[in-house]
Scaffold this motif. Structure first.
Motif, mmCIF file in Angstrom:
data_model
loop_
_atom_site.group_PDB
_atom_site.id
_atom_site.type_symbol
_atom_site.label_atom_id
_atom_site.label_comp_id
_atom_site.label_asym_id
_atom_site.label_seq_id
_atom_site.Cartn_x
_atom_site.Cartn_y
_atom_site.Cartn_z
ATOM 1 N N UNK A 492 -17.141 18.446 -4.891
ATOM 2 C CA UNK A 492 -18.274 18.102 -5.759
ATOM 3 C C UNK A 492 -18.954 19.367 -6.298
ATOM 4 N N UNK A 493 -19.069 20.381 -5.442
ATOM 5 C CA UNK A 493 -19.726 21.624 -5.872
ATOM 6 C C UNK A 493 -18.944 22.296 -6.998
ATOM 7 N N UNK A 494 -17.611 22.363 -6.832
ATOM 8 C CA UNK A 494 -16.779 22.994 -7.855
ATOM 9 C C UNK A 494 -16.868 22.234 -9.176
ATOM 10 N N UNK A 495 -16.744 20.892 -9.094
ATOM 11 C CA UNK A 495 -16.798 20.087 -10.316
ATOM 12 C C UNK A 495 -18.152 20.196 -11.002
ATOM 13 N N UNK A 496 -19.239 20.207 -10.206
ATOM 14 C CA UNK A 496 -20.575 20.332 -10.791
ATOM 15 C C UNK A 496 -20.749 21.693 -11.464
ATOM 16 N N UNK A 497 -20.312 22.747 -10.758
ATOM 17 C CA UNK A 497 -20.454 24.090 -11.316
ATOM 18 C C UNK A 497 -19.635 24.247 -12.591
ATOM 19 N N UNK A 498 -18.389 23.765 -12.576
ATOM 20 C CA UNK A 498 -17.536 23.868 -13.763
ATOM 21 C C UNK A 498 -18.141 23.083 -14.928
ATOM 22 N N UNK A 499 -18.638 21.903 -14.636
ATOM 23 C CA UNK A 499 -19.223 21.087 -15.693
ATOM 24 C C UNK A 499 -20.437 21.735 -16.325
ATOM 25 N N UNK A 500 -21.357 22.214 -15.477
ATOM 26 C CA UNK A 500 -22.572 22.838 -16.008
ATOM 27 C C UNK A 500 -22.232 24.125 -16.766
ATOM 28 N N UNK A 501 -21.308 24.900 -16.231
ATOM 29 C CA UNK A 501 -20.915 26.135 -16.911
ATOM 30 C C UNK A 501 -20.269 25.826 -18.256
ATOM 31 N N UNK A 502 -19.402 24.833 -18.293
ATOM 32 C CA UNK A 502 -18.749 24.452 -19.549
ATOM 33 C C UNK A 502 -19.776 23.998 -20.582
ATOM 34 N N UNK A 503 -20.739 23.176 -20.130
ATOM 35 C CA UNK A 503 -21.764 22.703 -21.056
ATOM 36 C C UNK A 503 -22.581 23.859 -21.595
ATOM 37 N N UNK A 504 -22.899 24.816 -20.709
ATOM 38 C CA UNK A 504 -23.689 25.972 -21.154
ATOM 39 C C UNK A 504 -22.929 26.799 -22.177
ATOM 40 N N UNK A 505 -21.623 27.010 -21.950
ATOM 41 C CA UNK A 505 -20.820 27.803 -22.886
ATOM 42 C C UNK A 505 -20.719 27.104 -24.245
ATOM 43 N N UNK A 506 -20.424 25.815 -24.225
ATOM 44 C CA UNK A 506 -20.294 25.063 -25.477
ATOM 45 C C UNK A 506 -21.606 25.085 -26.258
#
Length: 619
Positions: A492-506
């Motif tokens: 869950x931590x990895x998926x949450x971090x990847x998701x938030x990071x992806x949203x921030x980059x986009x």
């Protein structure tokens, strides 16, 4: 087991769900206050009692199968809290009798024309219960009771059994692991029990077996059956009148020693379970009566069972340990019988057993100590450790209901003393001591042999260690699922971090509305992972929510409450007469006698109107 599914099951399923829906929603909100989110909520004893009343009304509305289910539940404190046990123990098996033409069809399909089989036959049933109804007749000049299976009941029961099995996975979500274990066994027990109760040939065979075991015992009376007028759907037996065993006033007026009567009842059941292995499993006051000379009459063998020799030996060990106040022996016997989880906190369970024994012996128990043990139980046991395997469910039912009967007869009755005397008279105490000596001798022999064989093996292991040639195999167990939880948190931590990071980059590198919406969508997809991550860190407390009630104290309290209720409703309700309530037929009514013991007017009737309504019965 039910293997065929009738269309009736599909038709009734929505009705059953609709009736239970309010309770299902309430239990779901207990786990999640707002169903899908929010913390759990505490449930007070008052709330549990209100829900138990709703459950009682629901069971009565749904009919025969669910009435029987409620009666079984009323003897299962491992499944329901004490408030539910209290309310369901008043459940009565009283339904309007089927019309005589329908019952006549069942009777004649089994035995042929009524007039050709019986000299006289009273077509007005003296009892109309859920699975069968009882008539009084004369057969070859002898007064008999004829129990006829209710028309069409088998189809209804089979449909309802299928519905109950469909509902188990849903119910298991609202209880702990231990209660889920008991629920599954309860469903299997109920399926087997109710089908056995509908088979009157089996009941006749069990009755005759137990009657043969008590041949020559002048304190026990078991009615004879009439094989020529019996079959799978009809059971005919001699009519044996008597005074209901819980009618203390009537017994006093006849000069019957109630303490001796209680001893007779307990010794009879000890003999059935420990010695004979075949026992009558429904000993509530409706199925036990007393003759004018103080003998105990047994009725209704539809609910009966067998005990295998291994369980018999463990029960003896249990009683011997109780007699010696050997707490470790008691716990060992419970574990061996499968009724106590091997993982239970033995120190806490030892405290519980000490209090329970003190209560049964009538000793005073300090309230502060009771509260102290309750706090220990709630803080150290996260899953209820007492469970009921299928082979022990009926045995426990007998033990609890017999205790209620005996306490009604004599509030100061000492179960342990009577059991100890019985074990001593039958030689079980000496046999247990001899077995202990043999086991100790075997252990000494094994120890001596180990003393000779271990040193060479140890020397070989040390040589391997010195040569750096020692291999150790390790098996990792994770009963608490700690590794599983850690893996989930990591994912869950990895998926949450990847998701938030992806949203921030986009969002940061985009300057169009489409990219903004895409970033919002990514955040939306990430939120569930964040929610699951948050929930994985929450500590789930699955402690016992109900305060333990010690049997004798709770029974006395319920006796007082029921006495007050009965007094308040006496003017309107009469004396609890069922069916035709003819005072001369032996039906429990104004005369205070029970010709058949179960308010049915028939010995051996499987479905008494007051089934489960044990005066003073404790869970």
């Amino acid at each position: 087991m039910v293997t065929l599914v009738s269309p009736r099951a599909y038709r009734r399923f929505p009705l059953v769900v609709y009736r239970f829906l309010p309770l299902i929603v309430a239990y779901a909100r207990d786990r999640r206050r707002f169903l899908l989110f929010g913390g759990s909520r505490d449930v007070t004893p008052g709330t549990r009692r209100e829900r138990a009343e709703v459950l009682l009304d629901t069971l009565l509305t749904l009919g025969p199968t669910f009435i029987k289910l409620g009666q079984i539940l009323s003897t299962r404190p491992d499944v329901l809290p004490p408030e539910y046990i209290d309310v369901l123990s008043t459940l009565q098996d009283e339904v309007p009798p089927a019309p005589w033409p329908e019952s006549r069809a069942v009777l004649e399909a089994e035995l042929g024309p009524v007039e050709g089989t019986f000299d006289e036959f009273d077509t007005d049933p003296i009892s109309g219960a859920s699975l069968g109804q009882v008539y009084v007749a004369t057969y070859e000049g002898q007064r008999v009771a004829v129990k006829v299976r209710r028309p069409g009941v088998e189809t209804l029961v089979n449909a309802d059994l299928r519905i109950i099995k469909w509902s188990l996975p849903l119910l298991s979500r609202f209880v702990g692991e231990g209660q889920a274990f008991s629920l599954e066994n309860l469903a299997e027990e109920f399926d087997r029990t109710i089908n056995q109760e509908m088979d009157y040939e089996r009941e006749r065979a069990m009755l005759e077996t137990i009657r043969g075991n008590f041949e020559g015992e002048d304190r026990i009376v078991i009615p004879r059956t009439i094989p020529a007028a019996s079959g799978p759907t009809v059971l005919t037996m001699e009519y044996r009148p008597g005074t209901k065993i819980s009618d203390v006033a009537a017994l006093e007026s006849k000069g019957i020693d109630r303490t001796a009567l209680a001893r007779t009842v307990q010794e009879a059941y000890l003999r059935m379970i420990i010695d004979d292995g075949t026992f009558h499993a429904d000993p509530h006051p409706g199925n036990l009566s007393v003759t004018d000379d103080g003998r105990v009459i047994f009725y209704d063998f539809g609910m009966s069972g067998h005990v295998d020799p291994y369980v018999q030996d463990r029960i003896v060990d249990f009683y011997v340990a109780i007699a010696n106040r050997d707490i470790d022996g008691i716990l060992d016997a419970l574990v061996a019988m499968g009724t106590l989880s091997p993982d239970a906190d033995r120190a806490v369970m030892a405290e519980v057993m000490e209090l329970a024994i003190a209560d049964v012996r009538g000793e005073d128990i300090e309230q502060y100590r009771v509260q102290q043990v309750i706090e220990q139980v709630e803080s150290t046991i996260y899953d209820f450790p007492l469970r009921l395997p299928q082979n022990m469910a009926l045995v426990l039912r007998v033990a609890t209901v017999v205790e209620g009967v005996c306490v009604t007869l004599d509030p100061d009755f000492d179960f342990i003393e009577v059991a100890t005397d019985y074990l001593r008279e039958e030689g079980y105490l000496e046999e247990t001591a001899e077995r202990f000596v043999r086991d100790a001798a075997d252990q000494v022999h094994e120890t001596a042999r180990a003393a000779l064989t271990v040193p060479p093996k140890l020397d070989s292991a040390l040589d391997s260690l010195r040569r750096e040639d020692l291999t150790v195999n390790v098996t990792l167990t994770d009963d608490s699922r700690i590794i599983d939880r850690l893996a989930k948190r990591l994912a869950y931590s990895i998926l949450t971090a990847v998701g938030l990071l992806s949203a921030a980059i986009v969002y940061s590198f985009g300057d169009t509305r489409v990219q903004t919406y895409l970033a919002i969508a990514i955040v939306g997809l990430t939120l569930p992972m964040a929610f699951f991550l948050h929930r994985s860190f929450r500590t789930k407390r699955r402690g016992i929510q109900a305060s333990p009630q010690f049997t004798r104290q709770s029974m006395r309290r319920r006796q007082r409450e029921r006495g007050e209720t009965a007094a308040a409703g006496a003017s309107g309700a009469g004396s609890g007469t069922v069916g035709s309530a003819t005072g001369t037929s032996g039906v429990e009514g104004s005369t205070g006698t029970s010709g058949v013991g179960d308010s049915t007017g028939s010995p051996g009737a499987a479905d008494s109107p007051d089934h489960g309504d044990v005066d003073g019965e404790g869970p």
